[in-house]
Design a protein around this motif. Structure first.
Motif, PDB file in Angstrom:
ATOM      1  N   GLY A  30     -15.636   5.192   5.154  1.00 49.06           N
ATOM      2  CA  GLY A  30     -16.748   5.525   4.341  1.00 49.06           C
ATOM      3  C   GLY A  30     -17.699   6.605   4.969  1.00 49.06           C
ATOM      4  N   PHE A  31     -17.875   5.986   6.042  1.00 50.84           N
ATOM      5  CA  PHE A  31     -18.769   6.882   7.160  1.00 50.84           C
ATOM      6  C   PHE A  31     -18.067   8.229   7.006  1.00 50.84           C
ATOM      7  CE2 PHE A  31     -19.066   8.918  11.218  1.00 50.84           C
ATOM      8  CZ  PHE A  31     -20.578   8.888  11.381  1.00 50.84           C
ATOM      9  N   LEU A  32     -16.948   8.471   7.550  1.00 52.18           N
ATOM     10  CA  LEU A  32     -16.304   9.812   7.742  1.00 52.18           C
ATOM     11  C   LEU A  32     -16.151  10.414   6.326  1.00 52.18           C
ATOM     12  CD1 LEU A  32     -13.691   8.691  10.287  1.00 52.18           C
ATOM     13  CD2 LEU A  32     -15.582  10.071  10.537  1.00 52.18           C
ATOM     14  N   THR A  33     -15.728   9.824   5.419  1.00 58.48           N
ATOM     15  CA  THR A  33     -15.765  10.403   3.996  1.00 58.48           C
ATOM     16  C   THR A  33     -17.076  11.139   3.538  1.00 58.48           C
ATOM     17  OG1 THR A  33     -14.044   8.825   3.274  1.00 58.48           O
ATOM     18  CG2 THR A  33     -15.397   9.865   1.453  1.00 58.48           C
ATOM     19  N   VAL A  34     -18.158  10.418   3.705  1.00 55.33           N
ATOM     20  CA  VAL A  34     -19.243  10.995   3.637  1.00 55.33           C
ATOM     21  C   VAL A  34     -19.572  12.291   4.354  1.00 55.33           C
ATOM     22  CG1 VAL A  34     -21.855  10.468   3.542  1.00 55.33           C
ATOM     23  CG2 VAL A  34     -20.312   8.936   2.432  1.00 55.33           C
ATOM     24  N   PHE A  35     -19.555  12.051   5.619  1.00 59.99           N
ATOM     25  CA  PHE A  35     -19.897  13.230   6.560  1.00 59.99           C
ATOM     26  C   PHE A  35     -18.820  14.388   6.534  1.00 59.99           C
ATOM     27  CE2 PHE A  35     -23.079  10.245   7.865  1.00 59.99           C
ATOM     28  CZ  PHE A  35     -24.094  10.859   8.261  1.00 59.99           C
ATOM     29  N   ILE A  36     -17.659  14.145   6.313  1.00 62.50           N
ATOM     30  CA  ILE A  36     -16.584  15.274   6.176  1.00 62.50           C
ATOM     31  C   ILE A  36     -16.836  15.824   5.109  1.00 62.50           C
ATOM     32  CG2 ILE A  36     -14.151  15.927   6.467  1.00 62.50           C
ATOM     33  CD1 ILE A  36     -14.056  13.722   9.107  1.00 62.50           C
ATOM     34  N   GLY A  37     -16.943  15.104   3.960  1.00 58.48           N
ATOM     35  CA  GLY A  37     -16.798  15.660   2.584  1.00 58.48           C
ATOM     36  C   GLY A  37     -15.690  15.446   1.828  1.00 58.48           C
ATOM     37  N   GLU A  38     -14.528  14.875   2.313  1.00 64.43           N
ATOM     38  CA  GLU A  38     -13.498  14.615   1.644  1.00 64.43           C
ATOM     39  C   GLU A  38     -13.189  13.017   1.965  1.00 64.43           C
ATOM     40  OE1 GLU A  38      -9.706  16.280   4.275  1.00 64.43           O
ATOM     41  OE2 GLU A  38     -11.067  17.825   3.444  1.00 64.43           O
ATOM     42  N   GLU A  39     -12.006  12.561   1.440  1.00 62.41           N
ATOM     43  CA  GLU A  39     -11.712  11.124   1.469  1.00 62.41           C
ATOM     44  C   GLU A  39     -10.918  11.425   2.718  1.00 62.41           C
ATOM     45  OE1 GLU A  39      -9.625   7.320  -0.580  1.00 62.41           O
ATOM     46  OE2 GLU A  39     -10.171   8.978  -1.944  1.00 62.41           O
ATOM     47  N   VAL A  40     -11.265  10.170   3.657  1.00 61.16           N
ATOM     48  CA  VAL A  40     -10.503   9.964   4.904  1.00 61.16           C
ATOM     49  C   VAL A  40     -10.152   8.606   5.055  1.00 61.16           C
ATOM     50  CG1 VAL A  40     -11.147   9.865   7.557  1.00 61.16           C
ATOM     51  CG2 VAL A  40     -12.236  11.441   6.111  1.00 61.16           C
ATOM     52  N   LYS A  41      -8.733   8.534   5.389  1.00 65.46           N
ATOM     53  CA  LYS A  41      -8.101   7.511   5.688  1.00 65.46           C
ATOM     54  C   LYS A  41      -7.785   7.249   7.288  1.00 65.46           C
ATOM     55  CE  LYS A  41      -6.090   3.600   3.869  1.00 65.46           C
ATOM     56  NZ  LYS A  41      -6.943   2.598   3.266  1.00 65.46           N
ATOM     57  N   ILE A  42      -8.199   6.153   7.962  1.00 64.49           N
ATOM     58  CA  ILE A  42      -7.721   6.148   9.249  1.00 64.49           C
ATOM     59  C   ILE A  42      -6.215   5.402   9.533  1.00 64.49           C
ATOM     60  CG2 ILE A  42      -8.476   4.992  11.329  1.00 64.49           C
ATOM     61  CD1 ILE A  42     -10.346   7.243  10.614  1.00 64.49           C
ATOM     62  N   VAL A  43      -5.789   6.134  10.112  1.00 54.30           N
ATOM     63  CA  VAL A  43      -4.450   5.523  10.324  1.00 54.30           C
ATOM     64  C   VAL A  43      -4.348   4.732  11.631  1.00 54.30           C
ATOM     65  CG1 VAL A  43      -1.858   6.098  11.159  1.00 54.30           C
ATOM     66  CG2 VAL A  43      -3.122   7.512   9.372  1.00 54.30           C
ATOM     67  N   GLU A  44      -5.080   5.154  12.841  1.00 52.98           N
ATOM     68  CA  GLU A  44      -5.137   4.375  14.217  1.00 52.98           C
ATOM     69  C   GLU A  44      -6.512   4.848  14.736  1.00 52.98           C
ATOM     70  OE1 GLU A  44      -2.091   5.377  17.057  1.00 52.98           O
ATOM     71  OE2 GLU A  44      -1.603   7.134  15.895  1.00 52.98           O
ATOM     72  N   ILE A  45      -6.796   4.065  15.756  1.00 55.15           N
ATOM     73  CA  ILE A  45      -7.969   4.453  16.761  1.00 55.15           C
ATOM     74  C   ILE A  45      -6.976   4.668  18.067  1.00 55.15           C
ATOM     75  CG2 ILE A  45      -9.815   3.561  18.306  1.00 55.15           C
ATOM     76  CD1 ILE A  45     -10.354   3.769  15.100  1.00 55.15           C
ATOM     77  N   LEU A  46      -7.273   6.072  18.745  1.00 55.95           N
ATOM     78  CA  LEU A  46      -6.715   6.371  19.754  1.00 55.95           C
ATOM     79  C   LEU A  46      -7.476   6.254  21.104  1.00 55.95           C
ATOM     80  CD1 LEU A  46      -5.941  10.040  18.226  1.00 55.95           C
ATOM     81  CD2 LEU A  46      -4.290   7.999  18.615  1.00 55.95           C
ATOM     82  N   GLU A  47      -6.944   6.131  22.203  1.00 59.01           N
ATOM     83  CA  GLU A  47      -7.548   5.382  23.444  1.00 59.01           C
ATOM     84  C   GLU A  47      -7.622   6.866  24.062  1.00 59.01           C
ATOM     85  OE1 GLU A  47      -9.161   3.036  24.194  1.00 59.01           O
ATOM     86  OE2 GLU A  47      -8.353   1.963  22.389  1.00 59.01           O
ATOM     87  N   SER A  48      -8.802   7.128  25.038  1.00 62.55           N
ATOM     88  CA  SER A  48      -8.924   8.260  25.676  1.00 62.55           C
ATOM     89  C   SER A  48      -9.917   7.791  26.684  1.00 62.55           C
ATOM     90  CB  SER A  48      -9.519   9.486  24.959  1.00 62.55           C
ATOM     91  OG  SER A  48     -10.679   9.227  24.568  1.00 62.55           O
TER      92      SER A  48
END
Length: 300
Positions: A30-48
């Motif tokens: 929801g956070f990313l959808t609002v700030f990026i301006g398009e619907e975002v679906k997270i597939v995975e969290i990446l480690e770094s």
């Protein structure tokens, strides 16, 4: 603001401890959808290196690195205190993310777009807005038109805008927000600034946050760690603010470079003293200040 039961966890803590869990992806999406301006679906969290929860984590650096359903990489960072080369660091972070996900034998087609979202709780510079977006565009020097790239894919010609390929930088200047929250974007920034979420919110992610980010749903141990984190952030902000003013004053009197160096050194000492006087252990003070246990002991 709601009662005690409606106290919500700060986003910097949530993103580090809670939003990395698959069950809570809906808040992050929801956070990313609002700030990026398009619907975002997270597939995975990446480690770094930046987002591992290790002993030497800097408490003023919180990162999450995710991959969405389009294969794009999204970096989110919360920054509580100012940093001299902040823009250079986020550029480096984006470049690193691009190269980390290209493998030997891949073609350049595998380069994925990266979004870099910075939530800033310090004054980064001049500007009247609370939200700034940076994006590469190629503009005709004489014609002022935007270049569109034509490429051949699967036997067909397709047109691409550079914006589909080049990184996008989003800077959220939380302290500059002073509006009544009406839109989903404004509601999110209001939550980032003050921890308030409207009871009747329809903003993507915030409905879920009301259920999942309640302070009183944490265990006693989690609440203790969270309160300690808030305490350390506030101490650091207060002490660094004072030390910066003192350092600059000394700089004007004794030479700017020397004054700033002394101001930074004194800031470290004051931070450690304040942390210890507020009940943090020597080990915790060392972790939060970046000093060794021996250096903290010598300041005591």
């Amino acid at each position: 603001m709601g009662g005690l039961k409606d106290r919500y966890i700060r986003f910097d803590w949530a993103i580090k401890r809670l939003l990395r869990q698959k069950a809570n992806f809906d808040v992050l999406e929801g956070f990313l959808t609002v700030f990026i301006g398009e619907e975002v679906k997270i597939v995975e969290i990446l480690e770094s290196e930046g987002n591992q929860q290790t002993q030497d984590d800097k408490f003023n650096r919180v990162d999450i690195k995710a991959r969405n359903s389009k294969g794009e990489i999204i970096l989110v960072e919360v920054q509580n205190t100012s940093e001299l080369y902040y823009l250079e660091r986020i550029l480096y972070g984006v470049a690193k993310a691009i190269t980390e996900h290209i493998h030997l034998g891949d073609t350049y087609k595998e380069v994925k777009k990266v979004y870099s979202i910075s939530i800033l709780y310090f004054d980064i510079g001049k500007g009247a807005d609370y939200l700034y977006v940076g994006q590469n565009k190629f503009i005709g020097v004489h014609t002022n038109d935007q270049l569109v790239i034509t490429a051949k894919e699967k036997g067909a010609l397709v047109q691409k805008s550079p914006a589909e390929i080049f990184p996008e930088y989003i800077l959220v200047r939380v302290n500059e927000f002073d509006k009544v929250a009406v839109t989903p974007l404004e509601e999110w920034v209001a939550y980032l600034k003050s921890g308030v979420i409207k009871e009747n919110t329809t903003a993507p992610g915030l409905q879920e946050a009301r259920k999942k980010l309640q302070y009183y749903s944490m265990t006693d141990a989690e609440r203790y760690a969270y309160d300690e984190h808030l305490n350390a952030v506030m101490i650091q902000n207060d002490v660094l603010g004072n030390a910066r003013e003192e350092g600059l004053a000394e700089g004007r009197a004794e030479g700017l470079t020397q004054g700033r160096a002394e101001g930074r050194a004194e800031a470290k000492k004051d931070i450690v003293k304040s942390m210890l006087s507020n009940g943090l252990s020597v080990e915790q003070a060392a972790k939060y200040s970046g000093l060794t246990v021996e250096e903290v002991e010598s300041i005591k």
